[in-house]
Design an enzyme around this catalytic site. Sequence first.
Site, PDB file in Angstrom:
ATOM      1  CD1 TRP A  47      -0.956   2.406   2.148  1.00  0.00           C
ATOM      2  CD2 TRP A  47      -2.876   1.699   1.245  1.00  0.00           C
ATOM      3  NE1 TRP A  47      -1.860   3.439   2.251  1.00  0.00           N
ATOM      4  CE2 TRP A  47      -3.060   3.035   1.701  1.00  0.00           C
ATOM      5  CE3 TRP A  47      -3.954   1.048   0.647  1.00  0.00           C
ATOM      6  CZ2 TRP A  47      -4.259   3.718   1.568  1.00  0.00           C
ATOM      7  CZ3 TRP A  47      -5.160   1.733   0.529  1.00  0.00           C
ATOM      8  CH2 TRP A  47      -5.305   3.047   0.983  1.00  0.00           C
ATOM      9  CG  ASN A  49      -1.187   6.986   2.376  1.00  0.00           C
ATOM     10  OD1 ASN A  49      -0.961   5.902   2.891  1.00  0.00           O
ATOM     11  ND2 ASN A  49      -1.084   8.119   3.052  1.00  0.00           N
ATOM     12  CG  ASP A  50      -0.532  11.423   2.259  1.00  0.00           C
ATOM     13  OD1 ASP A  50      -1.489  10.838   1.734  1.00  0.00           O
ATOM     14  OD2 ASP A  50      -0.629  12.084   3.312  1.00  0.00           O
ATOM     15  CG  PHE A 114       0.996   9.533  10.292  1.00  0.00           C
ATOM     16  CD1 PHE A 114       1.177   8.159  10.314  1.00  0.00           C
ATOM     17  CD2 PHE A 114      -0.254  10.021  10.646  1.00  0.00           C
ATOM     18  CE1 PHE A 114       0.146   7.292  10.664  1.00  0.00           C
ATOM     19  CE2 PHE A 114      -1.296   9.171  11.005  1.00  0.00           C
ATOM     20  CZ  PHE A 114      -1.102   7.803  11.013  1.00  0.00           C
ATOM     21  CB  SER A 115       2.446  12.932   5.453  1.00  0.00           C
ATOM     22  OG  SER A 115       1.849  11.912   4.689  1.00  0.00           O
ATOM     23  NE  ARG A 174      -3.650  14.114   9.749  1.00  0.00           N
ATOM     24  CZ  ARG A 174      -4.745  14.187  10.518  1.00  0.00           C
ATOM     25  NH1 ARG A 174      -4.626  14.247  11.832  1.00  0.00           N
ATOM     26  NH2 ARG A 174      -5.949  14.209   9.973  1.00  0.00           N
ATOM     27  CG  ASP A 175      -0.035  15.721   7.111  1.00  0.00           C
ATOM     28  OD1 ASP A 175       0.398  14.621   7.495  1.00  0.00           O
ATOM     29  OD2 ASP A 175      -1.232  15.922   6.839  1.00  0.00           O
ATOM     30  CD  GLU A 228      -5.601  14.553   6.315  1.00  0.00           C
ATOM     31  OE1 GLU A 228      -5.285  13.744   7.218  1.00  0.00           O
ATOM     32  OE2 GLU A 228      -6.131  14.203   5.235  1.00  0.00           O
ATOM     33  CD1 TRP A 304      -7.618   9.743   2.452  1.00  0.00           C
ATOM     34  CD2 TRP A 304      -7.026   7.684   3.051  1.00  0.00           C
ATOM     35  NE1 TRP A 304      -6.325   9.798   2.879  1.00  0.00           N
ATOM     36  CE2 TRP A 304      -5.925   8.548   3.258  1.00  0.00           C
ATOM     37  CE3 TRP A 304      -6.881   6.325   3.364  1.00  0.00           C
ATOM     38  CZ2 TRP A 304      -4.708   8.100   3.758  1.00  0.00           C
ATOM     39  CZ3 TRP A 304      -5.660   5.873   3.859  1.00  0.00           C
ATOM     40  CH2 TRP A 304      -4.595   6.759   4.057  1.00  0.00           C
TER      41      TRP A 304
END
Length: 497
Positions: A47, A49-50, A114-115, A174-175, A228, A304
Site C-alpha cells: 500500500w 498513499n501521500d 506519518f507524512s 501533522r504533515d 492536511e 481514501w
Amino acid sequence: MSDFVNAINLKHQEAINKANREIDRKKDTIKNSRYRLKYHFMAPIGWINDPNGLVQYKGEYQLFYQYYPYDSKWGPMHWGHAKSTDLVHWEHLPVALAPSESYDCGEVPGYGCFSGSGVVDGEELVLIYTGHVDNKEPMQVQCIATSKDGLQFEKHFQNPVIDDYPEDGSPDFRDPKVWKHDGKWYMVVGSHTDGKGKALLYVSTNLKDWDYVGVAAESNGTQGDMWECPDLFPLQNHHILLVSPMYGKQNEKPFYVIGEMDYEKGVFTQQTVRTLDYGFDFYAPQTLLDDNGRRIMIGWMEKWLTKMPSQQHGWAGAMTIPRELLLEGGTIVKQKPVIELENLRTNEKHYDSLIVENERIVNESMEESSEVIIDFDLNETTASSFGLQLRCSEDGNERTEIILDAAKKEIILDRNYAGVGEKGYSKAPFTINDDGTIQVRIFMDTTSVEVFVNDGEQVITNRIFPDDSSRLFKLFSKDGKVCVSRMTTWTLYSVWE
C-alpha cells in the site's frame, strides 16, 4: 550517550531490514500483476498513499511516500523511497523510515511515521515527519531523521523536535512542510480548532529547535474543518498555499490559495482560491523547487474509502505524473506535465481538420498508455456537446467519456462505464480561448486518466479499471458537428520494463 544513540539506530535498522525482506520476497510476483501502470510511480508491493519528502539531493530527485509493505491495505506507516534523474524513470531504494520508537510505534496498529517533507542542509538530507501513535497523549508529534548518503536515515536522538501541539491547534497535528527563507527554516503543520482547518507556522535556525510563530492561515469557514498536507511556497511574485481539506472524516478535493506571505508577522493573506484538481483520485499533493528553478508537484493518485481493484493483486496506490506549476496573471496556477514526459513518446499519429457528426472511430486498438493533444475549434462547431470515448469495448458498453459542453463551459470525465472500479463523473469549468478553441491534453495509463484543459488551467485525475480488451478510441458529437482543427496521439512506453 553513544550507547543510547546506537540503540536507537539499531532498533530502527532492524525494522527497516524486516520491511526490505518482505519487499524482496514478494516483488517479483507483483511487478507484472494486473492493473500495474506503465509510466506512473508505484511501490514494488503493498500500500502507498501521500508523497513525502520531495526534494532534489546531489542532483537526483528524491520521492518518499507513505508505505505499508506488509499488505495492500493501510497499516503502520513506513516511508518508502525512490530516486530519479528525470522525474520519469524511478529507481526503488531501501525503505527510509520505519516505526520503531515510542513516538511513532505502538502496541496495536494505528501508529507510524506519518507524512512530512525533506530538505537539504549542507551535505545532509533531512526528513521531517509526524510521529503518530493512537491513544497516546499527545497523539502526533514532529520528528526528524538525517542521512549523509541519501540512503540510510538515523532518527534524531532528541525526537520529537516538537513534542506537543500549540493552543491554536489540536491533537490532529501533522504533515510538516519545511522550507528555507532568508537563512531561516520555516515549517507549516496541518491542524484545526473550532471547526476550522489551520496551517500552524514554526521557525528554526537548525531544524532541531523550533519556535511557534502562530496561525499562518486558517479556513474561512467553508474550506474544511481539518487541513492536511499544507504546502506553502513562493511562485513568481506571490505565495501559494496548497491544502488537502477534510470535512468531518471525509477527504475532499485539494485547493490552492494565491496570496501574500508576511514573514515578519507570520501570516499568509488569502486572495484567490481555486480547486487544484477536479478528479476523484487526487490527494495530498506536495511540491519541490528543483535545480532548474521549477516548482514541481506530485499527488497521490487514489482516494481514501474507495474501491481499489488492485488490492486483490497485492498492491494499491500510485502517484500522478509530475506537474510544473506556473502562475499566470496572478490569478490562476497552471499545471503543466513536466517536459521530460515527452521522452516517452513513440508511434506518433497526426490528424488535421477532422469534422465529426455523431461518431468516428480514430483508433481501433489504442495502447493503454497513451497521450493525446486535441484542439477543438468552436468557430466551426455546431454540436451541443462533443468529446472523446477512451478504452471502449467493441459493443460500447465499457467506455470512459470526456464530454465538453460549450454552452455551459463544462468538461466532464464520466467513468460510470469504465470497468470494475469506482463509478461517477467529475466536472470542471473551462474558458474558451480568444481564438475560439479549447485544447484538451490527456495522459492515459493502464488504470488512470489525467486530463489537462488549456495548458493546465483545469485538471481532472481519475482511476479507471477497464478490461484489457477495451481499446477503441472514438470522437463523438451530439446535435450537430464538432470540428477538430488538429490532434496528435502517441504511445508512451513503459518505464518499468
